[in-house]
Motif scaffolding. Structure first.
Motif, PDB file in Angstrom:
ATOM      1  N   SER A 137       0.858  -1.178   0.000  1.00 39.28           N
ATOM      2  CA  SER A 137       0.000   0.000   0.000  1.00 39.28           C
ATOM      3  C   SER A 137       0.901   1.237   0.000  1.00 39.28           C
ATOM      4  O   SER A 137       1.836   1.333  -0.793  1.00 39.28           O
ATOM      5  CB  SER A 137      -0.924  -0.030   1.225  1.00 39.28           C
ATOM      6  OG  SER A 137      -1.739   1.120   1.283  1.00 39.28           O
ATOM      7  N   THR A 139       1.821   5.108   2.638  1.00 38.58           N
ATOM      8  CA  THR A 139       1.347   6.031   3.678  1.00 38.58           C
ATOM      9  C   THR A 139       0.174   6.841   3.125  1.00 38.58           C
ATOM     10  O   THR A 139      -0.645   7.356   3.889  1.00 38.58           O
ATOM     11  CB  THR A 139       2.469   6.973   4.136  1.00 38.58           C
ATOM     12  OG1 THR A 139       3.086   7.588   2.985  1.00 38.58           O
ATOM     13  CG2 THR A 139       3.531   6.232   4.933  1.00 38.58           C
ATOM     14  N   ARG A 142      -3.245   5.978   4.342  1.00 35.16           N
ATOM     15  CA  ARG A 142      -3.616   6.277   5.727  1.00 35.16           C
ATOM     16  C   ARG A 142      -3.999   7.738   5.927  1.00 35.16           C
ATOM     17  O   ARG A 142      -4.538   8.096   6.973  1.00 35.16           O
ATOM     18  CB  ARG A 142      -2.466   5.917   6.671  1.00 35.16           C
ATOM     19  CG  ARG A 142      -2.068   4.457   6.633  1.00 35.16           C
ATOM     20  CD  ARG A 142      -3.211   3.547   7.007  1.00 35.16           C
ATOM     21  NE  ARG A 142      -3.369   3.437   8.454  1.00 35.16           N
ATOM     22  CZ  ARG A 142      -4.476   3.019   9.050  1.00 35.16           C
ATOM     23  NH1 ARG A 142      -5.530   2.708   8.323  1.00 35.16           N
ATOM     24  NH2 ARG A 142      -4.545   2.919  10.354  1.00 35.16           N
ATOM     25  N   GLU A 159      -6.259  -0.831   1.353  1.00 29.00           N
ATOM     26  CA  GLU A 159      -6.161  -1.072   2.799  1.00 29.00           C
ATOM     27  C   GLU A 159      -7.404  -1.817   3.298  1.00 29.00           C
ATOM     28  O   GLU A 159      -7.307  -2.787   4.057  1.00 29.00           O
ATOM     29  CB  GLU A 159      -6.030   0.262   3.546  1.00 29.00           C
ATOM     30  CG  GLU A 159      -4.741   1.020   3.291  1.00 29.00           C
ATOM     31  CD  GLU A 159      -3.639   0.681   4.263  1.00 29.00           C
ATOM     32  OE1 GLU A 159      -3.919   0.128   5.336  1.00 29.00           O
ATOM     33  OE2 GLU A 159      -2.468   0.981   3.933  1.00 29.00           O
ATOM     34  N   SER A 162      -7.658  -5.448   1.929  1.00 31.08           N
ATOM     35  CA  SER A 162      -6.595  -6.282   2.499  1.00 31.08           C
ATOM     36  C   SER A 162      -6.908  -6.660   3.942  1.00 31.08           C
ATOM     37  O   SER A 162      -6.677  -7.802   4.364  1.00 31.08           O
ATOM     38  CB  SER A 162      -5.251  -5.545   2.431  1.00 31.08           C
ATOM     39  OG  SER A 162      -4.905  -5.231   1.106  1.00 31.08           O
ATOM     40  N   GLU A 163      -7.427  -5.696   4.699  1.00 26.24           N
ATOM     41  CA  GLU A 163      -7.780  -5.978   6.098  1.00 26.24           C
ATOM     42  C   GLU A 163      -8.910  -7.011   6.163  1.00 26.24           C
ATOM     43  O   GLU A 163      -8.864  -7.946   6.975  1.00 26.24           O
ATOM     44  CB  GLU A 163      -8.175  -4.689   6.806  1.00 26.24           C
ATOM     45  CG  GLU A 163      -8.359  -4.857   8.300  1.00 26.24           C
ATOM     46  CD  GLU A 163      -8.515  -3.529   9.027  1.00 26.24           C
ATOM     47  OE1 GLU A 163      -9.191  -3.513  10.076  1.00 26.24           O
ATOM     48  OE2 GLU A 163      -7.975  -2.504   8.553  1.00 26.24           O
ATOM     49  N   ILE A 178      -0.006  -5.788   5.317  1.00 23.07           N
ATOM     50  CA  ILE A 178       0.081  -4.570   4.511  1.00 23.07           C
ATOM     51  C   ILE A 178       1.395  -3.867   4.808  1.00 23.07           C
ATOM     52  O   ILE A 178       1.750  -3.662   5.981  1.00 23.07           O
ATOM     53  CB  ILE A 178      -1.083  -3.615   4.829  1.00 23.07           C
ATOM     54  CG1 ILE A 178      -2.435  -4.303   4.620  1.00 23.07           C
ATOM     55  CG2 ILE A 178      -0.995  -2.352   3.983  1.00 23.07           C
ATOM     56  CD1 ILE A 178      -3.621  -3.522   5.185  1.00 23.07           C
ATOM     57  N   GLU A 180       3.322  -0.247   4.108  1.00 23.69           N
ATOM     58  CA  GLU A 180       2.969   1.128   3.747  1.00 23.69           C
ATOM     59  C   GLU A 180       4.224   1.981   3.576  1.00 23.69           C
ATOM     60  O   GLU A 180       4.670   2.661   4.505  1.00 23.69           O
ATOM     61  CB  GLU A 180       2.080   1.734   4.839  1.00 23.69           C
ATOM     62  CG  GLU A 180       0.783   0.961   5.058  1.00 23.69           C
ATOM     63  CD  GLU A 180       0.040   1.362   6.331  1.00 23.69           C
ATOM     64  OE1 GLU A 180      -1.185   1.180   6.372  1.00 23.69           O
ATOM     65  OE2 GLU A 180       0.701   1.841   7.294  1.00 23.69           O
ATOM     66  N   ARG A 252      -0.149  -4.093   9.757  1.00 20.57           N
ATOM     67  CA  ARG A 252       0.430  -2.969   9.021  1.00 20.57           C
ATOM     68  C   ARG A 252       1.877  -2.717   9.444  1.00 20.57           C
ATOM     69  O   ARG A 252       2.198  -2.739  10.630  1.00 20.57           O
ATOM     70  CB  ARG A 252      -0.383  -1.692   9.255  1.00 20.57           C
ATOM     71  CG  ARG A 252      -1.753  -1.698   8.615  1.00 20.57           C
ATOM     72  CD  ARG A 252      -2.482  -0.379   8.832  1.00 20.57           C
ATOM     73  NE  ARG A 252      -3.684  -0.306   8.021  1.00 20.57           N
ATOM     74  CZ  ARG A 252      -4.876  -0.772   8.395  1.00 20.57           C
ATOM     75  NH1 ARG A 252      -5.032  -1.319   9.606  1.00 20.57           N
ATOM     76  NH2 ARG A 252      -5.915  -0.689   7.588  1.00 20.57           N
ATOM     77  N   THR A 253       2.718  -2.424   8.447  1.00 25.41           N
ATOM     78  CA  THR A 253       4.099  -2.032   8.702  1.00 25.41           C
ATOM     79  C   THR A 253       4.413  -0.826   7.835  1.00 25.41           C
ATOM     80  O   THR A 253       4.332  -0.903   6.602  1.00 25.41           O
ATOM     81  CB  THR A 253       5.082  -3.167   8.362  1.00 25.41           C
ATOM     82  OG1 THR A 253       4.749  -4.340   9.113  1.00 25.41           O
ATOM     83  CG2 THR A 253       6.508  -2.747   8.700  1.00 25.41           C
ATOM     84  N   ASN A 265      -1.286   4.766  13.123  1.00 23.61           N
ATOM     85  CA  ASN A 265      -1.441   3.315  13.176  1.00 23.61           C
ATOM     86  C   ASN A 265      -1.460   2.811  14.613  1.00 23.61           C
ATOM     87  O   ASN A 265      -2.258   1.934  14.965  1.00 23.61           O
ATOM     88  CB  ASN A 265      -0.314   2.631  12.401  1.00 23.61           C
ATOM     89  CG  ASN A 265      -0.543   2.648  10.899  1.00 23.61           C
ATOM     90  OD1 ASN A 265      -1.560   3.145  10.426  1.00 23.61           O
ATOM     91  ND2 ASN A 265       0.391   2.112  10.156  1.00 23.61           N
ATOM     92  N   GLU A 269      -4.737   0.870  16.240  1.00 22.53           N
ATOM     93  CA  GLU A 269      -4.580  -0.575  16.420  1.00 22.53           C
ATOM     94  C   GLU A 269      -5.417  -1.148  17.567  1.00 22.53           C
ATOM     95  O   GLU A 269      -6.127  -2.153  17.373  1.00 22.53           O
ATOM     96  CB  GLU A 269      -3.100  -0.926  16.601  1.00 22.53           C
ATOM     97  CG  GLU A 269      -2.802  -2.404  16.685  1.00 22.53           C
ATOM     98  CD  GLU A 269      -3.135  -3.187  15.426  1.00 22.53           C
ATOM     99  OE1 GLU A 269      -3.005  -4.421  15.447  1.00 22.53           O
ATOM    100  OE2 GLU A 269      -3.535  -2.557  14.412  1.00 22.53           O
TER     101      GLU A 269
END
Length: 289
Positions: A137, A139, A142, A159, A162-163, A178, A180, A252-253, A265, A269
């Motif tokens: 994905s 940034t 977001r 996003e 994928s979630e 994901i 980012e 997410r990373t 994030n 979370e």
């Protein structure tokens, strides 16, 4: 050794990841469009690199905007462990200036393309009850900025899908994560697709100015040797996610310059995890260890 399919290997993260992960002993299926056309040079580079270093890299023609192309490429792959959905590019300009067709092309590439690939590989992954899908994905998935609304739509959509896939596939033993990236020196800004309607775009001089200034700021980051803008930062994150055991990978990373979005994030979370628990599917947040 993992069997790894990577899309968008003609440049950027995909090209670097194909070479690096093969060097680490994995069997890489590097895919790109127009292997016999515009990307013949890049395809040849990867093949020669593999041959010279005795590595396992198979270069396959795959256009992620075509069901037929995706299915044909995947049929050539006997088994798979990891899919890196990396293919994509961005549209930049005021939303009003883009035609419906242009907007659909952006969504088709950045969202539907990843779903095409997933649909093609999931029968294999479901049968073996294991696998990892890495969705690339941004940034820009977001938060939003002026001048990138159409691109944001594609990445925000990626996003969300994928979630949802993470929760759907976890009980089947398959992980979805994901990555980012922020700005990286991959010529993203040089490849931005502008709207064809120049007349409407001309009414948004302030947006054009913002895009130009933002591009200049990003270029300064690229020239700063201390800034985390080397594409290998993202490739190393791919490697780390691949090496993590099932059940331990974060959803997410963020990679590289995060513009403060890591805090976003981190704040979201616990809400995300709490919502899953409230719906009675808290144990669907990734496959069991």
């Amino acid at each position: 050794m993992k069997k790894i399919l990577i899309t968008g290997c003609s440049s950027g993260f995909g090209y670097q990841a194909a070479k690096y992960l093969a060097e680490k002993g994995h069997h890489v299926y590097a895919t790109m469009r127009k292997v016999a056309g515009n990307n013949a040079g890049k395809a040849s580079d990867l093949k020669e690199f593999a041959k010279a270093n005795k590595l396992n890299i198979d270069v396959l023609d795959m256009d992620v905007t075509s069901d037929e192309s995706v299915n044909s490429a995947v049929k050539q792959i006997p088994t798979l462990d990891v899919v890196i959905n990396n293919a994509g590019y961005g549209y930049g300009g005021p939303v009003e200036a883009f035609s419906s067709e242009e907007i659909l092309q952006q969504l088709d590439l950045n969202i539907v393309g990843t779903i095409r690939v997933a649909k093609a590989v999931l029968p294999k992954l479901r049968k073996q009850k294991s696998g990892l899908i890495i969705q690339v994905s941004s940034t820009a998935g977001r938060a939003a900025f002026p001048g990138f609304g159409v691109y944001h739509a594609s990445k925000w959509g990626l996003e969300g899908v994928s979630e949802a896939m993470r929760y759907e596939l976890a009980p089947l033993g398959i992980d979805v994560v994901i990555v980012e990236p922020g700005p990286f020196s991959t010529n993203f800004f040089g490849n931005i697709v502008q709207p064809k309607d120049a007349e409407i775009a001309s009414a948004y001089e302030h947006v054009a100015g913002f895009i130009q200034d933002f591009g200049g700021q990003v270029q300064n980051f690229f020239e700063d040797e201390n800034a985390p803008t080397d594409p290998m930062v993202v490739v190393k994150i791919f490697e780390d996610l691949i090496n993590k055991p099932a059940g331990s990978r974060p959803l997410r990373t963020i990679a590289g310059l995060d513009f403060g979005f890591q805090a976003l994030n981190d704040a979201v979370e616990p809400i995300r995890v709490g919502a899953l628990a409230a719906m009675g599917v808290g144990d669907w947040d990734g496959p069991k260890a």
